[in-house]
Design a protein around this motif. Sequence first.
Motif, short mmCIF file in Angstrom:
data_model
loop_
_atom_site.label_atom_id
_atom_site.label_comp_id
_atom_site.label_asym_id
_atom_site.label_seq_id
_atom_site.Cartn_x
_atom_site.Cartn_y
_atom_site.Cartn_z
N SER A 1 -64.54 49.38 -27.09
CA SER A 1 -65.86 49.33 -27.70
C SER A 1 -65.75 49.65 -29.19
O SER A 1 -65.02 50.56 -29.58
CB SER A 1 -66.79 50.34 -27.02
OG SER A 1 -68.02 50.40 -27.70
N ARG A 2 -66.48 48.91 -30.01
CA ARG A 2 -66.48 49.14 -31.44
C ARG A 2 -67.92 49.33 -31.92
O ARG A 2 -68.36 48.73 -32.89
CB ARG A 2 -65.81 47.99 -32.18
CG ARG A 2 -64.33 47.84 -31.85
CD ARG A 2 -63.68 46.79 -32.73
NE ARG A 2 -63.79 47.11 -34.14
CZ ARG A 2 -62.96 47.91 -34.79
NH1 ARG A 2 -61.96 48.49 -34.14
NH2 ARG A 2 -63.12 48.15 -36.07
N LYS B 1 -64.53 68.24 -27.27
CA LYS B 1 -64.69 67.03 -26.48
C LYS B 1 -65.44 67.34 -25.19
O LYS B 1 -65.37 68.45 -24.67
CB LYS B 1 -63.33 66.42 -26.13
CG LYS B 1 -62.61 65.77 -27.30
CD LYS B 1 -61.35 65.05 -26.83
CE LYS B 1 -60.68 64.32 -27.98
NZ LYS B 1 -59.49 63.56 -27.53
N PRO C 1 -68.92 56.36 -24.00
CA PRO C 1 -67.55 56.87 -23.79
C PRO C 1 -66.53 55.75 -23.96
O PRO C 1 -66.82 54.57 -23.73
CB PRO C 1 -67.59 57.38 -22.34
CG PRO C 1 -69.03 57.54 -22.01
CD PRO C 1 -69.75 56.51 -22.80
N TRP C 2 -65.32 56.16 -24.32
CA TRP C 2 -64.25 55.16 -24.46
C TRP C 2 -63.88 54.56 -23.11
O TRP C 2 -63.61 53.36 -23.01
CB TRP C 2 -63.01 55.81 -25.08
CG TRP C 2 -63.11 56.11 -26.55
CD1 TRP C 2 -63.10 57.34 -27.15
CD2 TRP C 2 -63.24 55.16 -27.62
NE1 TRP C 2 -63.21 57.22 -28.51
CE2 TRP C 2 -63.30 55.89 -28.83
CE3 TRP C 2 -63.32 53.78 -27.67
CZ2 TRP C 2 -63.43 55.28 -30.07
CZ3 TRP C 2 -63.46 53.16 -28.92
CH2 TRP C 2 -63.51 53.91 -30.09
N HIS C 3 -63.88 55.37 -22.07
CA HIS C 3 -63.37 54.90 -20.78
C HIS C 3 -64.36 55.24 -19.67
O HIS C 3 -64.77 56.39 -19.51
CB HIS C 3 -62.02 55.55 -20.47
CG HIS C 3 -60.99 55.36 -21.54
ND1 HIS C 3 -60.42 54.14 -21.82
CD2 HIS C 3 -60.46 56.24 -22.43
CE1 HIS C 3 -59.56 54.27 -22.82
NE2 HIS C 3 -59.57 55.54 -23.21
N TYR D 1 -64.84 62.19 -24.00
CA TYR D 1 -65.34 61.61 -25.24
C TYR D 1 -65.81 62.74 -26.15
O TYR D 1 -65.96 63.88 -25.72
CB TYR D 1 -66.46 60.59 -24.98
CG TYR D 1 -67.66 61.12 -24.23
CD1 TYR D 1 -68.84 61.45 -24.90
CD2 TYR D 1 -67.65 61.25 -22.85
CE1 TYR D 1 -69.95 61.92 -24.22
CE2 TYR D 1 -68.75 61.71 -22.15
CZ TYR D 1 -69.90 62.04 -22.84
OH TYR D 1 -71.00 62.50 -22.15
N ALA E 1 -68.83 54.79 -31.10
CA ALA E 1 -68.13 54.63 -29.82
C ALA E 1 -67.30 55.87 -29.53
O ALA E 1 -66.69 56.45 -30.43
CB ALA E 1 -67.25 53.39 -29.86
N GLY E 2 -67.29 56.28 -28.29
CA GLY E 2 -66.50 57.43 -27.89
C GLY E 2 -67.11 58.76 -28.27
O GLY E 2 -66.42 59.78 -28.29
N THR E 3 -68.42 58.79 -28.57
CA THR E 3 -69.08 60.02 -28.98
C THR E 3 -70.36 60.22 -28.19
O THR E 3 -70.96 59.27 -27.67
CB THR E 3 -69.41 60.01 -30.48
OG1 THR E 3 -70.32 58.93 -30.74
CG2 THR E 3 -68.16 59.82 -31.31
#
Length: 222
Positions: A1-2, A111, A32-34, A65, A17-19
């Motif tokens: 994801s971007r 995190k 989340p990233w994953h 994340y 992304a990822g936050t």
Amino acid sequence: SRGEFQPNATTKRFGIAGTFLPPGFALTSSIPWHRANFSIFYDGPADTWLAGLDVGAVVHWIGQYEDDNVSLTGSQAGPVKLSQPRIQGPTYTLTGEPNPNVGEQSPRARKVAAWTTLDLILNYTFNLPPPAVAEVPGFAKDGGKNVKMKDGKEKNVVPVSTAEYGCNNWRWWLNNTTITLGMQNVLDEDPPFVAGSFENGYDESIATIKGRFWYVGLKKRF
């Protein structure tokens, strides 16, 4: 994801992304990233009483994340730009040295832990065999009667009882009926703590505090 966000035309875009995204951020939920879902289901063998059985399990997993580290690590004044989340590198003091209170060096940067839950579900659909042909009272024992067709000829027709299809029969109501029994969050896992969620302490956009709960369902197809 971007995923990126640009508040207005005069500011630069920054990654989201990822936050964790606070509840006030109405454009999207946290990204989340994953994330992954794993499922396994079993269908009963055909031509047996287990043919209507459908049972399975689903595992939901969300990886680590970043918390709302922009808010947690604060900002700094002067010509140095506002603090960045830990994933965007360190920030510096006015003398050019790394600032230990913001960015990646800050002890407040954290995190959100990974979260895994298990769901179970069981369905059973009743598929009863069609009723057997039965004689209609009042007709001859041979079960036939003559009916005049459109071409003027007569044809012997065997009457079929429709008593089994009446809506006052229990088999009619039970046929094509599905009973569902399920349980979500079987292991009763609490959602991970999110420091940036000042109202609830967890990420309500992708998690829930309901814990383990079970449910039943009944569906009839007509």
